[in-house]
Design an enzyme around this catalytic site. Structure first.
Site, short mmCIF file in Angstrom:
data_model
loop_
_atom_site.label_atom_id
_atom_site.label_comp_id
_atom_site.label_asym_id
_atom_site.label_seq_id
_atom_site.Cartn_x
_atom_site.Cartn_y
_atom_site.Cartn_z
N CYS A 42 57.71 48.85 55.89
CA CYS A 42 58.13 48.53 54.52
C CYS A 42 59.25 49.44 54.01
O CYS A 42 59.87 49.15 52.99
CB CYS A 42 56.95 48.61 53.56
SG CYS A 42 55.82 47.25 53.79
N1 COA Z 1 39.22 36.19 47.33
C1 COA Z 1 38.11 36.56 46.64
N2 COA Z 1 37.51 37.76 46.80
C2 COA Z 1 38.04 38.61 47.70
C3 COA Z 1 39.18 38.28 48.45
C4 COA Z 1 39.76 37.02 48.24
N3 COA Z 1 40.86 36.62 48.90
N4 COA Z 1 39.49 39.32 49.25
C5 COA Z 1 38.57 40.27 49.02
N5 COA Z 1 37.69 39.84 48.09
C6 COA Z 1 36.53 40.56 47.56
C7 COA Z 1 35.98 41.55 48.58
O1 COA Z 1 35.07 40.91 49.44
C8 COA Z 1 35.31 42.57 47.68
O2 COA Z 1 34.06 42.10 47.27
P1 COA Z 1 32.81 43.11 47.16
O3 COA Z 1 33.19 44.11 46.10
O4 COA Z 1 31.69 42.20 46.78
O5 COA Z 1 32.68 43.75 48.52
C9 COA Z 1 36.20 42.58 46.43
O6 COA Z 1 36.93 41.35 46.44
C10 COA Z 1 37.16 43.74 46.43
O7 COA Z 1 37.89 43.77 47.68
P2 COA Z 1 38.94 44.87 48.05
O8 COA Z 1 39.58 44.57 49.37
O9 COA Z 1 38.32 46.21 47.90
O10 COA Z 1 40.02 44.59 46.89
P3 COA Z 1 41.08 45.54 46.23
O11 COA Z 1 40.85 45.54 44.78
O12 COA Z 1 41.22 46.84 46.95
O13 COA Z 1 42.44 44.71 46.48
C11 COA Z 1 44.33 44.70 47.94
C12 COA Z 1 42.85 44.39 47.76
C13 COA Z 1 44.72 44.45 49.38
C14 COA Z 1 45.15 43.77 47.04
C15 COA Z 1 44.60 46.16 47.52
O14 COA Z 1 43.70 47.03 48.16
C16 COA Z 1 45.99 46.63 47.82
O15 COA Z 1 46.97 46.09 47.34
N6 COA Z 1 46.13 47.72 48.59
C17 COA Z 1 47.41 48.26 48.96
C18 COA Z 1 48.13 47.27 49.75
C19 COA Z 1 49.44 47.74 50.24
O16 COA Z 1 50.27 48.24 49.52
N7 COA Z 1 49.67 47.57 51.48
C20 COA Z 1 50.91 47.89 52.04
C21 COA Z 1 51.30 46.74 52.85
S1 COA Z 1 52.94 46.93 53.29
#
Ligand code: COA
Length: 373
Positions: free
Chosen positions: A156
């Site tokens: 990235c």
């Molecule tokens: N739809 C519905 N629910 C979902 C889901 C989806 N597509 N994906 C995950 N969930 C659920 C999970 O199962 C979890 O449920 P639980 O609490 O019952 O276990 C809950 O939502 C939270 O999941 P989590 O993965 O912890 O979400 P989050 O709030 O951390 O958001 C991201 C996920 C990926 C958006 C976030 O962590 C993020 O943006 N991280 C940084 C990403 C980044 O910058 N990456 C760099 C890439 S270049």
């Protein structure tokens, strides 16, 4: 020492859009199919049932509303779940080069320049379509550019690291100008069947023309300072590579051959890394954060950007101070901060200072301080 400047920008945006609602309908149809096909194994407790995704979750967790892609037909087909991108013959331009030509042509038009004015091409992206010849050399050839070209990959942060490389070569006098181009076909390295990340990415290509400031024909941005940093982490990883065939003797469907991340850890670890990096860079250049007119941040997650903006300015940034394009484009890897810069920089006045910053796998973080001129 020469003064480098960004004189032209270009953004190639694919014509096809997938909204969160469309994406979730297709994903949930895939999940239902999977669970039906594996009903016996699931009932026996040997296979875990897959869960539905939701558009509400996607928007709340990321800020993404839609993404542009090169092919939506395959991604939205529950029996396929990946883009259909035709493999090009050796006689045709590669997909990445084709996107790059569009973005670079826009950058030329803005700067009033042509390929004859360029000394080097850097194709900086998080995945390249082939190992060699470099995509950058193909772009160089198609744009009739003399000099040299090479590919580079810092995930990235590829674009900001590419800007530093180009700026350093111009500063030293080894070249007078360079194209830094970022064709990101993220749809091809995203696992669209993985609920945790299937909404994250989109496709795009950005281009920057960087020249000696004295060669600029119109308004431009002086590159005042650049700073890059890396710190090893496995939390964002893609194991695909040239050993893929030999390790197992055949092509396989291993999950780790696509984008993988531990999103929560990324969130927790990258935020302090980036905020400290920006603060140290500004301090080293004796720039007070409250004089920054704009932040063009990497576009991965709205909450992350809001946090970094607040940490940098010491208060929540107004919308015009930290433009987001994430809602329309999703995460486009290295191109995200450059899309924001290309679309939201023309209104700045002479002397205004802003900061481009990207961050991601590696971990990597790159910041570029620019001044309107
Ligand atoms: N739809 C519905 N629910 C979902 C889901 C989806 N597509 N994906 C995950 N969930 C659920 C999970 O199962 C979890 O449920 P639980 O609490 O019952 O276990 C809950 O939502 C939270 O999941 P989590 O993965 O912890 O979400 P989050 O709030 O951390 O958001 C991201 C996920 C990926 C958006 C976030 O962590 C993020 O943006 N991280 C940084 C990403 C980044 O910058 N990456 C760099 C890439 S270049």
């Amino acid at each position: 020492m020469q003064q480098p400047a960004i004189t032209g920008t270009g953004v190639f945006t694919p014509s096809q859009v997938i909204t969160n609602d469309e994406l979730v309908v297709a994903f949930n149809a895939y999940v239902d199919r999977y669970n039906a096909e594996n009903a016996g194994e699931i009932a026996a407790g040997r296979v875990e049932a897959k869960a539905h995704s939701s558009a509400e979750f996607i928007h709340a967790a990321s800020g993404i509303e839609q993404r542009y892609v090169l092919d939506k037909s395959g991604i939205l087909d529950p029996a396929v779940m990946h883009p259909w991108l035709r493999e090009r013959s050796d006689e045709e331009p590669s997909q990445m080069a084709e996107m790059a030509i569009d973005a670079c042509t826009q950058a030329f038009e803005m700067a009033g320049k042509t390929g004859a004015d360029v000394d080097a091409v850097i194709c900086a992206a998080s995945n390249h379509e082939r190992a060699y010849p470099a995509i950058a050399i193909e772009i160089q050839n198609l744009l009739e550019i003399q000099g040299f070209a090479f590919d580079m990959n810092v995930a990235c942060s590829s674009a900001t690291f590419g800007i530093q490389v180009a700026a350093d070569m111009i500063r030293s006098g080894s070249i007078n100008s360079a194209l830094v181009v970022n064709p990101e076909i993220c749809s091809a390295h995203l696992e669209w069947r993985d609920r945790d990340c299937h909404f994250i990415f989109g496709d795009v290509c950005t281009a920057l023309l960087i020249e000696r400031a004295q060669d600029a024909k119109g308004p431009h941005f002086l590159i005042k300072s650049t700073r890059c940093a890396t710190q090893f982490s496995n939390n964002i990883r893609n194991n695909n590579g040239f050993l893929r065939r030999t390790r197992h003797g055949q092509m396989d469907d291993r999950r780790d051959m696509q984008f993988m991340q531990n999103g929560r850890k990324v969130f927790k670890e990258v935020l302090p890394l980036v905020s400290q990096h920006i603060a140290a860079h500004l301090e080293a250049e004796a720039i007070s954060p409250d004089t920054l007119k704009r932040l063009w941040l990497h576009q991965a997650n709205k909450t992350m950007n809001d946090y970094i903006g607040k940490k940098t300015l010491g208060r929540p940034p107004a919308a015009h101070e930290q433009p987001n394009i994430l809602q329309d484009y999703a995460n486009t890897s290295s191109a995200g901060s450059i899309i924001a810069f290309a679309k939201y920089s023309n209104d700045l006045k002479s002397g205004d200072t802003g900061l481009i910053c990207s961050f991601g796998a590696g971990y990597s973080v790159g910041s570029v301080i620019v001044e309107r001129s």
